[in-house]
Design a protein around this motif. Structure first.
Motif, PDB file in Angstrom:
ATOM      1  N   LEU A  22       2.470  18.784   2.215  1.00 37.20           N
ATOM      2  CA  LEU A  22       3.675  18.887   1.402  1.00 37.20           C
ATOM      3  C   LEU A  22       4.934  18.463   2.159  1.00 37.20           C
ATOM      4  CD1 LEU A  22       2.913  22.297  -0.321  1.00 37.20           C
ATOM      5  CD2 LEU A  22       2.489  19.996  -1.185  1.00 37.20           C
ATOM      6  N   ASP A  23       4.803  18.063   3.430  1.00 36.13           N
ATOM      7  CA  ASP A  23       5.944  17.601   4.207  1.00 36.13           C
ATOM      8  C   ASP A  23       6.172  16.113   3.953  1.00 36.13           C
ATOM      9  OD1 ASP A  23       6.253  20.101   5.333  1.00 36.13           O
ATOM     10  OD2 ASP A  23       4.965  19.632   7.046  1.00 36.13           O
ATOM     11  N   TRP A  24       7.288  15.761   3.379  1.00 31.66           N
ATOM     12  CA  TRP A  24       7.580  14.365   3.063  1.00 31.66           C
ATOM     13  C   TRP A  24       8.012  13.571   4.295  1.00 31.66           C
ATOM     14  CZ3 TRP A  24       6.085  11.931  -1.055  1.00 31.66           C
ATOM     15  CH2 TRP A  24       5.833  12.660  -2.214  1.00 31.66           C
ATOM     16  N   GLU A  25       8.627  14.240   5.275  1.00 31.29           N
ATOM     17  CA  GLU A  25       9.164  13.524   6.406  1.00 31.29           C
ATOM     18  C   GLU A  25       8.103  13.044   7.382  1.00 31.29           C
ATOM     19  OE1 GLU A  25      10.769  16.445   5.342  1.00 31.29           O
ATOM     20  OE2 GLU A  25      12.224  15.170   4.339  1.00 31.29           O
ATOM     21  N   SER A  26       7.004  13.740   7.480  1.00 31.31           N
ATOM     22  CA  SER A  26       5.978  13.364   8.477  1.00 31.31           C
ATOM     23  C   SER A  26       5.070  12.255   7.988  1.00 31.31           C
ATOM     24  CB  SER A  26       5.147  14.570   8.851  1.00 31.31           C
ATOM     25  OG  SER A  26       4.521  15.131   7.714  1.00 31.31           O
ATOM     26  N   ARG A  84       0.837  -1.203   0.000  1.00 28.62           N
ATOM     27  CA  ARG A  84       0.000   0.000   0.000  1.00 28.62           C
ATOM     28  C   ARG A  84       0.867   1.246   0.000  1.00 28.62           C
ATOM     29  NH1 ARG A  84      -5.366   0.006   3.094  1.00 28.62           N
ATOM     30  NH2 ARG A  84      -6.353  -1.795   2.157  1.00 28.62           N
ATOM     31  N   PHE A  85       0.404   2.261  -0.724  1.00 24.60           N
ATOM     32  CA  PHE A  85       1.069   3.556  -0.728  1.00 24.60           C
ATOM     33  C   PHE A  85       0.406   4.452   0.302  1.00 24.60           C
ATOM     34  CE2 PHE A  85       2.107   2.178  -5.050  1.00 24.60           C
ATOM     35  CZ  PHE A  85       3.456   2.483  -5.079  1.00 24.60           C
ATOM     36  N   ALA A  86       1.174   5.382   0.833  1.00 23.16           N
ATOM     37  CA  ALA A  86       0.606   6.348   1.771  1.00 23.16           C
ATOM     38  C   ALA A  86      -0.345   7.280   1.033  1.00 23.16           C
ATOM     39  CB  ALA A  86       1.734   7.151   2.425  1.00 23.16           C
ATOM     40  N   VAL A  87      -1.342   7.765   1.722  1.00 26.54           N
ATOM     41  CA  VAL A  87      -2.313   8.690   1.140  1.00 26.54           C
ATOM     42  C   VAL A  87      -1.603   9.958   0.677  1.00 26.54           C
ATOM     43  CG1 VAL A  87      -4.373  10.056   1.641  1.00 26.54           C
ATOM     44  CG2 VAL A  87      -4.187   7.737   2.509  1.00 26.54           C
ATOM     45  N   LYS A  88      -0.526  10.330   1.354  1.00 21.36           N
ATOM     46  CA  LYS A  88       0.234  11.531   1.010  1.00 21.36           C
ATOM     47  C   LYS A  88       0.713  11.495  -0.444  1.00 21.36           C
ATOM     48  CE  LYS A  88       2.328  13.079   4.542  1.00 21.36           C
ATOM     49  NZ  LYS A  88       1.902  14.344   5.050  1.00 21.36           N
ATOM     50  N   PHE A  89       1.044  10.298  -0.941  1.00 20.57           N
ATOM     51  CA  PHE A  89       1.458  10.147  -2.338  1.00 20.57           C
ATOM     52  C   PHE A  89       0.346  10.612  -3.274  1.00 20.57           C
ATOM     53  CE2 PHE A  89       1.292   7.511  -6.150  1.00 20.57           C
ATOM     54  CZ  PHE A  89       2.486   7.860  -6.744  1.00 20.57           C
ATOM     55  N   TYR A  90      -0.888  10.222  -3.002  1.00 17.59           N
ATOM     56  CA  TYR A  90      -2.009  10.578  -3.854  1.00 17.59           C
ATOM     57  C   TYR A  90      -2.339  12.068  -3.725  1.00 17.59           C
ATOM     58  CZ  TYR A  90      -2.482   5.578  -4.280  1.00 17.59           C
ATOM     59  OH  TYR A  90      -2.229   4.270  -4.533  1.00 17.59           O
ATOM     60  N   VAL A  91      -2.191  12.622  -2.545  1.00 18.81           N
ATOM     61  CA  VAL A  91      -2.439  14.055  -2.352  1.00 18.81           C
ATOM     62  C   VAL A  91      -1.462  14.870  -3.197  1.00 18.81           C
ATOM     63  CG1 VAL A  91      -2.369  15.937  -0.676  1.00 18.81           C
ATOM     64  CG2 VAL A  91      -3.473  13.782  -0.084  1.00 18.81           C
ATOM     65  N   ILE A  92      -0.193  14.481  -3.170  1.00 13.45           N
ATOM     66  CA  ILE A  92       0.807  15.191  -3.971  1.00 13.45           C
ATOM     67  C   ILE A  92       0.488  15.042  -5.459  1.00 13.45           C
ATOM     68  CG2 ILE A  92       3.246  15.238  -4.613  1.00 13.45           C
ATOM     69  CD1 ILE A  92       2.708  16.456  -1.907  1.00 13.45           C
ATOM     70  N   ALA A  93       0.062  13.861  -5.880  1.00 15.23           N
ATOM     71  CA  ALA A  93      -0.289  13.649  -7.289  1.00 15.23           C
ATOM     72  C   ALA A  93      -1.460  14.541  -7.696  1.00 15.23           C
ATOM     73  CB  ALA A  93      -0.621  12.183  -7.531  1.00 15.23           C
TER      74      ALA A  93
END
Length: 122
Positions: free
Chosen positions: A118-122, A58-67
């Motif tokens: 937009l924070d990749w680390e969190s 599974r990918f993190a939801v953050k990936f889809y938000v950035i996309a």
């Protein structure tokens, strides 16, 4: 005597040509291409790195938000170019329209930024 569909004939020819090429090119490459299978060529390849983990990870939801954010700002760029080309013809009304459009996107960007999307680390 011309029919109402006559202007679309070049488009139909291009679409037909694209369809024919889409069927012919894979056939030609599969028949004429090199056929030297090996275990290295058969192994999965991920951007020059060895595969790690299962394929159904599974990918993190953050990936889809950035996309989605990328798509939104890409669409903004698509709208910005024709506006810039017709800037003088549109006058102040066109300027105000683009100001409203860009300000809604800036407000959205500020909202997403404050939420930490937009924070990749969190």
């Amino acid at each position: 005597m011309t029919t109402p569909l006559a202007p679309y004939l070049p488009l139909a020819v291009v679409l037909l040509l694209a369809g024919v090429l889409a069927m012919i090119i894979p056939q030609v490459t599969s028949r004429l291409g090199p056929k030297r299978p090996s275990s290295t060529k058969s192994s999965p390849f991920e951007a020059g790195s060895e595969s790690s983990g299962p394929a159904r990870q599974r990918f993190a939801v953050k990936f889809y938000v950035i996309a989605l954010l990328f798509i939104v700002f890409d669409v903004e760029a698509v709208f910005l170019y024709p506006w810039a080309v017709n800037f003088q013809a549109l006058g102040w009304f066109g300027y105000m329209e683009m100001l409203v459009f860009a300000s809604t996107l800036v407000v959205g960007l500020i909202y997403v930024w404050k939420k930490g999307a937009l924070d990749w680390e969190s």
